[in-house]
Design a protein around this motif. Sequence first.
Motif, short mmCIF file in Angstrom:
data_model
loop_
_atom_site.label_atom_id
_atom_site.label_comp_id
_atom_site.label_asym_id
_atom_site.label_seq_id
_atom_site.Cartn_x
_atom_site.Cartn_y
_atom_site.Cartn_z
N GLU A 4 -29.81 8.52 -2.54
CA GLU A 4 -29.54 8.72 -1.13
C GLU A 4 -28.06 8.49 -0.84
O GLU A 4 -27.40 7.68 -1.51
CB GLU A 4 -30.35 7.74 -0.27
N SER A 5 -27.55 9.17 0.16
CA SER A 5 -26.19 8.96 0.62
C SER A 5 -26.10 9.32 2.09
O SER A 5 -27.03 9.92 2.65
CB SER A 5 -25.19 9.79 -0.20
N GLY A 7 -25.38 7.08 4.66
CA GLY A 7 -25.55 5.98 5.59
C GLY A 7 -24.20 5.43 6.05
O GLY A 7 -23.15 5.83 5.56
N LEU A 18 -28.29 11.92 6.47
CA LEU A 18 -28.59 11.37 5.16
C LEU A 18 -28.92 12.50 4.20
O LEU A 18 -29.53 13.49 4.59
CB LEU A 18 -29.75 10.39 5.23
N CYS A 20 -30.53 13.34 0.21
CA CYS A 20 -31.30 12.87 -0.94
C CYS A 20 -31.15 13.90 -2.03
O CYS A 20 -31.50 15.08 -1.82
CB CYS A 20 -32.75 12.69 -0.54
N VAL A 90 -32.50 0.04 5.97
CA VAL A 90 -32.23 0.77 4.73
C VAL A 90 -33.17 1.97 4.68
O VAL A 90 -34.39 1.80 4.84
CB VAL A 90 -32.43 -0.13 3.50
N TYR A 92 -34.82 5.10 2.67
CA TYR A 92 -35.19 5.47 1.31
C TYR A 92 -35.75 6.89 1.28
O TYR A 92 -36.51 7.29 2.17
CB TYR A 92 -36.27 4.54 0.77
N THR A 114 -30.08 3.77 1.34
CA THR A 114 -28.75 3.80 1.95
C THR A 114 -28.84 3.07 3.30
O THR A 114 -29.79 3.27 4.05
CB THR A 114 -28.24 5.24 2.11
N GLN A 115 -27.85 2.24 3.57
CA GLN A 115 -27.89 1.40 4.76
C GLN A 115 -27.42 2.18 5.99
O GLN A 115 -26.36 2.82 5.97
CB GLN A 115 -26.99 0.18 4.57
#
Length: 120
Positions: A4-5, A7, A18, A20, A90, A92, A114-115
Amino acid sequence: QLVESGGGLVQTGGSLRLSCTASGSILNSNAVGWHRQAPGKGREWVASLTTSGRIDYQDFVKGRFTISRDNAKNVVYLQMNSLKPEDTGVYYCNAADSRFVLGEPDLGFWGQGTQVTVSS
């Protein structure tokens, strides 16, 4: 394995997208879901997308979040608009062979998360 990216920290009312990603055909050949875990709470399902195109959303994100898939890029997105502080957590990504088992911790594929932080 999923990655994941996207955030980050955003103010109330802001937006984030986001992503995935995964190797091979994991995302294209499975149902994909996004889940989130707020501080001190359990993980909860947010949205899901099947290989046939069925899309489902949790009530608290309907009208604000959009899940989509780009098969050419092998990516699943979660566009998040009108973010609220309660969206903090977070996030997911999860892939499984059926939407009915998305979220099962021991089934399918999971990312590390990812937060997302929404400030008031």
